[in-house]
Motif scaffolding. Structure first.
Motif, short mmCIF file in Angstrom:
data_model
loop_
_atom_site.label_atom_id
_atom_site.label_comp_id
_atom_site.label_asym_id
_atom_site.label_seq_id
_atom_site.Cartn_x
_atom_site.Cartn_y
_atom_site.Cartn_z
N GLN A 79 20.36 27.77 20.02
CA GLN A 79 19.49 27.86 21.20
C GLN A 79 18.06 28.28 20.84
O GLN A 79 17.10 27.80 21.43
CB GLN A 79 20.09 28.86 22.20
N THR A 80 17.96 29.18 19.87
CA THR A 80 16.62 29.67 19.51
C THR A 80 15.93 28.78 18.47
O THR A 80 14.77 29.02 18.13
CB THR A 80 16.70 31.12 18.95
N THR A 81 16.64 27.78 17.96
CA THR A 81 16.02 26.91 16.95
C THR A 81 16.01 25.45 17.41
O THR A 81 15.05 25.00 18.02
CB THR A 81 16.77 27.04 15.60
N VAL A 82 17.11 24.74 17.16
CA VAL A 82 17.18 23.30 17.42
C VAL A 82 16.93 22.98 18.90
O VAL A 82 16.13 22.10 19.24
CB VAL A 82 18.57 22.75 17.01
N ASN A 102 15.41 24.55 21.12
CA ASN A 102 14.05 24.82 21.57
C ASN A 102 13.11 23.67 21.27
O ASN A 102 12.03 23.56 21.85
CB ASN A 102 13.52 26.09 20.90
N VAL A 103 13.53 22.82 20.33
CA VAL A 103 12.72 21.63 20.00
C VAL A 103 12.97 20.54 21.06
O VAL A 103 12.07 19.78 21.40
CB VAL A 103 13.09 21.11 18.59
N GLY A 109 8.69 20.99 28.81
CA GLY A 109 8.68 22.45 28.68
C GLY A 109 9.97 23.12 29.13
O GLY A 109 10.16 24.31 28.88
N THR A 162 13.71 24.21 28.91
CA THR A 162 14.63 24.39 27.77
C THR A 162 16.07 24.58 28.26
O THR A 162 16.32 24.83 29.43
CB THR A 162 14.23 25.63 26.94
N LEU A 163 16.98 24.45 27.31
CA LEU A 163 18.40 24.66 27.62
C LEU A 163 18.74 26.13 27.44
O LEU A 163 18.37 26.72 26.44
CB LEU A 163 19.26 23.83 26.67
N ASN A 164 19.46 26.68 28.41
CA ASN A 164 19.95 28.05 28.27
C ASN A 164 21.46 27.98 28.06
O ASN A 164 22.25 28.28 28.96
CB ASN A 164 19.59 28.87 29.51
N MET A 174 16.38 25.26 10.73
CA MET A 174 15.13 24.60 11.08
C MET A 174 14.54 23.76 9.94
O MET A 174 13.72 22.88 10.21
CB MET A 174 14.09 25.64 11.54
N LYS A 182 12.10 30.40 18.70
CA LYS A 182 11.25 30.74 19.83
C LYS A 182 12.09 31.35 20.94
O LYS A 182 13.27 31.03 21.06
CB LYS A 182 10.59 29.48 20.40
N ASN A 187 13.20 31.24 24.62
CA ASN A 187 13.21 30.04 25.45
C ASN A 187 12.81 30.29 26.90
O ASN A 187 12.88 29.40 27.72
CB ASN A 187 14.58 29.33 25.40
#
Lengths: 165, 258
Positions: free
Chosen positions: A17-20, A22-23, A28, A30-32, B34, B110, B112
């Protein structure tokens, strides 16, 4: 289900969630996936067990993302507790269940996030809550909510069968 | 839990042992995850842009950055700088100055949530990064370091609601004010002197007050209006850096000088 497997899924999910993920944003939004997993776990598992997983997910996400520690934890616990109250009334087999729970949870999550952000002295406007991004976020997360809920449901059903026989 | 949020919301001198421990375990995994993503991103970008066009574009971008920097340097007159230095010495003012070679880093994760703009980079104390080090991209000011671990650090971008930067207008450096992040991606702020004039399209640079060195591009004014109190000119600024697309950053070290 093996507790270690669930903890592993929750930990891997936070890393993704915090890496892939977020891309992979849409305008703008994002998935939670942590929230989606918590909703699913709260529907299927015992309330006490699901609350422990929720606490773990919230605290880990707060620590990893480096924002106020306790913000995600508090909202996640609130949502998990809410679902555990109505757990007996929920029709688990219906596709409407994850959709409605997902939409309600995202709105509750955003509302409380903005509320606490406001309490901590940030500038907040209601327009932020009702922005186009919120609708995109709901749609985007709903698709994944259906996917996660269905997969977890099948896994859970198989496990129940194994326990019975 | 709410008290815990309050305690951890402000600027902290040091992260807790648990946070450092979790960070030291998680960030190498995030970096590993990443690395192929960055490689794919770079490849997709290369394919999407024809080699020649890409090269031309990069050359033009470099020229544009060069020209913008020239304009900034031109506008910041030497006499005014001397005047400020004199004043600083007279007041025995302690200020932060940039020193050392800039450190290049990649963003590995990041937050989110829309209302926070905090991200983790793959460089930390072992690379010489300190608390409040200034973070830049090739387009302008990104933010500052708020937490450091051994091989990771967290950056609070200027578009975070908890961030504020004092600015001066590039066109007329007598026009000064302050901008802060908002829940939207734009920056919002006001002028110190409401009699001063500011226009849509004006470029804003750091004024040198606070931790950010003077002359770094912040962004462009997109809207001017009266603040809620109707006393100050409120400005909305589009940051020069696109925080959604940023992947690489430069970190400048800081040193206190008397």
């Amino acid at each position: 289900m093996n507790k270690i497997i669930i903890l592993g899924i929750l930990t891997i999910n936070i890393i993704l969630q915090t890496t892939v993920l977020n891309v992979l944003t849409i305008n703008g939004a994002t998935l939670n996936t942590s929230l989606l997993l918590i909703i699913t776990i709260s529907v299927y598992l015992d309330p006490k067990e699901s609350l422990l997983y929720t606490l773990y997910t919230g605290l880990l996400l707060d620590t990893v993302t480096g924002v106020f520690i306790g913000l995600n934890t508090f909202i996640f616990v609130l949502i998990a507790y809410g679902i555990s109250i109505i757990q007996e009334e929920i029709v688990k087999e219906s596709y409407l269940t994850p959709l409605l729970l997902g939409i309600a949870s995202i709105l509750i999550y955003n509302f409380f996030s903005l509320f606490f952000v406001y309490l901590l002295g940030y500038t907040v406007r209601l327009a932020h809550y009702f922005s186009m991004n919120t609708f995109i976020e709901i749609g985007y997360n709903s698709v994944f909510m259906l996917l996660i809920y269905t997969l977890f449901g099948k896994f859970y059903a198989r496990r129940i069968k194994e326990v019975k026989y | 839990m709410v008290i815990f949020m309050g305690v951890t919301s402000g600027d902290r001198e040091e992260v807790s042992a648990v946070e450092r421990w979790v960070g030291n375990i998680i960030t190498p995994i995030q970096r590993a995850v990443m690395t192929p993503i960055h490689a794919v991103q770079d490849r997709v970008y290369d394919i999407a842009n024809f080699a020649q066009l890409n090269q031309q574009n990069q050359e033009l971008e470099l020229k544009l950055i060069e020209k913008e920097q020239e304009i900034i340097e031109f506008r910041l007159s030497e006499s005014e700088l001397e005047e400020l230095r004199g004043l600083r010495e007279a007041l025995n003012y302690v200020s932060a100055e940039v020193h050392g070679e800039p450190i290049s880093a990649r963003i590995i994760s990041k937050s989110n949530a829309d209302w926070f703009n905090v991200f983790t980079i793959n460089a930390g104390e072992n690379h010489g990064i300190n608390l409040d080090s200034v973070v830049l991209s090739e387009r302008g000011l990104v933010g500052r370091i708020i937490e450091t671990g051994d091989n990771w650090a967290r950056v609070m971008s200027i578009s975070d609601s908890n961030s504020s930067v004092s600015f001066k207008v590039l066109r007329d450096d007598n026009v000064e004010g302050i901008v802060q992040g908002s829940v939207s991606q734009d920056l919002e702020g006001y002028l110190f002197d409401p009699r001063m004039e500011i226009e849509v399209g004006d470029k804003l640079v750091t004024s040198g007050q606070g931790i950010f060195p003077e002359g770094i591009l912040i962004g462009e004014v997109t809207e001017i209006g009266k603040s809620r109190e109707q006393l100050l000119d409120a400005v909305t600024v589009q940051p020069a850096v696109d925080f959604q697309k940023i992947n690489r950053v430069l970190i400048l070290g800081l040193e206190e000088l008397n």
